[in-house]
Design an enzyme around this catalytic site. Structure first.
Site, PDB file in Angstrom:
ATOM      1  N   CYS A  82     -23.098  -4.758  -0.918  1.00 34.66           N
ATOM      2  CA  CYS A  82     -23.608  -4.105  -2.134  1.00 34.66           C
ATOM      3  C   CYS A  82     -24.117  -2.678  -1.913  1.00 34.66           C
ATOM      4  O   CYS A  82     -23.325  -1.748  -1.808  1.00 34.66           O
ATOM      5  CB  CYS A  82     -24.671  -4.992  -2.773  1.00 34.66           C
ATOM      6  SG  CYS A  82     -24.975  -4.630  -4.532  1.00 34.66           S
TER       7      CYS A  82
ATOM      8  N   LYS B  33     -27.421  -7.323   5.700  1.00 35.01           N
ATOM      9  CA  LYS B  33     -27.369  -6.103   4.895  1.00 35.01           C
ATOM     10  C   LYS B  33     -28.308  -5.036   5.461  1.00 35.01           C
ATOM     11  O   LYS B  33     -29.513  -5.270   5.632  1.00 35.01           O
ATOM     12  CB  LYS B  33     -27.764  -6.459   3.457  1.00 35.01           C
ATOM     13  CG  LYS B  33     -27.691  -5.322   2.446  1.00 35.01           C
ATOM     14  CD  LYS B  33     -28.065  -5.867   1.068  1.00 35.01           C
ATOM     15  CE  LYS B  33     -27.978  -4.805  -0.007  1.00 35.01           C
ATOM     16  NZ  LYS B  33     -28.331  -5.369  -1.336  1.00 35.01           N
TER      17      LYS B  33
ATOM     18  N   GLU C 108     -21.997 -11.112  -3.125  1.00 40.26           N
ATOM     19  CA  GLU C 108     -23.373 -11.142  -2.639  1.00 40.26           C
ATOM     20  C   GLU C 108     -24.123 -12.295  -3.309  1.00 40.26           C
ATOM     21  O   GLU C 108     -23.872 -12.631  -4.461  1.00 40.26           O
ATOM     22  CB  GLU C 108     -24.055  -9.814  -2.980  1.00 40.26           C
ATOM     23  CG  GLU C 108     -25.492  -9.697  -2.507  1.00 40.26           C
ATOM     24  CD  GLU C 108     -26.138  -8.369  -2.870  1.00 40.26           C
ATOM     25  OE1 GLU C 108     -27.063  -7.959  -2.163  1.00 40.26           O
ATOM     26  OE2 GLU C 108     -25.712  -7.737  -3.872  1.00 40.26           O
TER      27      GLU C 108
END
Length: 278
Positions: free
Chosen positions: A159, A118, A43
Site C-alpha cells: 500500500c 510494511k 492488504e
C-alpha cells in the site's frame, strides 16, 4: 514468449479472521479454476478493523491466525502460489505491542516462501478531513524483500510503500521482474493517485506491477478504493477492475516484456552519484 497466468483477488474483508477466510476462499478457488498459477490478495486479507481494542481481541501470531492457516492449506490443496497481500499479526518484537502489517508469500505446497513487513506506515491528514495514524498500531518493518518464484523474482511492498520510488528501484535492481502492491487505498487518494502511481512505478523499474485492492464500505466504517490493476513494464494498463466489488482479475504476464522495456530504456544502469542540493 514466456507467460505467467496470474489473478488478483479484490476483497471487502470482514472484521474477523474466520469471516475473512470465508469471504476470500471462493474468490481464490475461482482464480485457480481460471488457470492462475500465482494469485494475490490485498492488504489486510485476514481482517479489517480500525478500532485498536477490537483489533486486539482478534490479533494473533502468524502461526495461530485462522485466516492465514486456511489460506496456506488452500494454496497447498490447489497447488498454486499465493501472496497473502498482507495480514495484521502480532509482530513478536519484545517491548512493542504494535502489530505487524505482513505480506506472506505461500508456495504451491502451502509453505511460507517469504515474508515482508510494511516499511512505510500511513500517517496522514487528508484535505477531506480523514486522519490516519497507522504508526499508533502498526510497527513498521526495516528490510526490503525480493522473493524467488518459479517464474522470476517478486518484490514485496504494501500500500503506502507505493509512494516511495526508491524502494521500488531497489527491488528492481535486486532482480525483481514483478512487484506486488497489495493495498487498501482510501477513496480520495485512490481516485487522485492510484493509477498514476502504479504506472509510474512500472515505468521507473521496467517491472510488472500487480496491485490487488480492498474495495467498498467495510464493517468498521472505512471505505476503500478498489480498482485492482495490473500494469506492464512499459507502463501500460494490462487489466483492471473498474469497481469496488469483490472479484477476480485475470491476466497472462509476458515475462519477456521486462527485458524489452529495460533494453529500450536502461535506466536501472544509469545511476550517478551527486552532491545533495543546497
Amino acid at each position: 514468449m514466456t507467460t505467467l497466468p496470474v489473478a488478483l483477488v479484490q476483497t471487502r474483508t470482514p472484521a474477523s479472521p474466520a469471516a475473512a477466510f470465508a469471504h476470500v476462499e471462493p474468490l481464490i478457488r475461482e482464480a485457480a479454476a481460471g488457470g492462475a498459477k500465482l494469485i494475490l490478495t490485498p492488504e489486510a486479507t485476514n481482517f479489517v478493523i480500525r478500532n485498536r481494542e477490537a483489533r486486539e481481541a482478534v490479533l494473533a501470531t502468524v502461526e495461530r491466525d485462522e485466516a492465514i492457516a486456511g489460506l496456506r492449506a488452500l494454496a497447498g490443496e490447489l497447488g498454486v502460489w499465493l501472496l497473502i497481500g498482507s495480514a495484521i499479526v502480532r509482530s513478536g518484537v519484545d517491548g512493542d505491542d504494535r502489530a505487524a502489517n505482513r505480506s506472506i508469500l505461500v508456495d504451491g505446497h502451502g509453505a511460507v516462501a517469504a515474508a515482508y513487513d510494511k516499511l512505510h506506515v500511513y500517517d496522514v491528514d487528508l484535505p477531506t478531513g480523514e486522519s490516519w495514524r497507522e504508526s499508533a498500531s502498526i510497527r513498521p518493518g526495516d528490510a526490503a524483500m525480493v522473493a524467488d518464484t518459479p517464474w522470476g523474482r517478486l518484490g514485496l511492498t504494501v500500500c503506502y510503500d507505493l509512494r516511495f520510488p526508491q524502494l521500488f528501484r531497489a527491488l528492481a535492481k535486486a532482480g525483481a521482474s514483478m512487484i506486488a502492491v497489495p493495498s487498501a487505498f482510501t477513496v480520495p487518494t485512490g481516485e487522485a493517485h492510484w493509477e498514476t502511481l502504479l504506472r509510474a512505478r512500472a515505468i521507473e523499474t521496467g517491472c510488472w506491477i500487480l496491485a490487488p485492492a480492498q474495495g467498498g464500505a467495510h464493517e468498521d466504517g472505512r471505505r476503500t478504493w478498489g480498482r485492482s490493476m495490473i500494469v506492464g513494464p512499459w507502463g501500460e494498463v494490462i487489466a483492471r477492475l473498474d469497481h469496488d466489488e469483490p472479484g477476480v482479475l485475470f491476466a497472462a504476464l509476458d515475462l519477456d516484456a521486462v527485458a524489452r522495456a529495460r533494453e529500450a530504456v536502461p535506466q536501472l544502469t544509469h545511476d550517478r552519484d551527486f552532491a545533495p542540493p543546497r
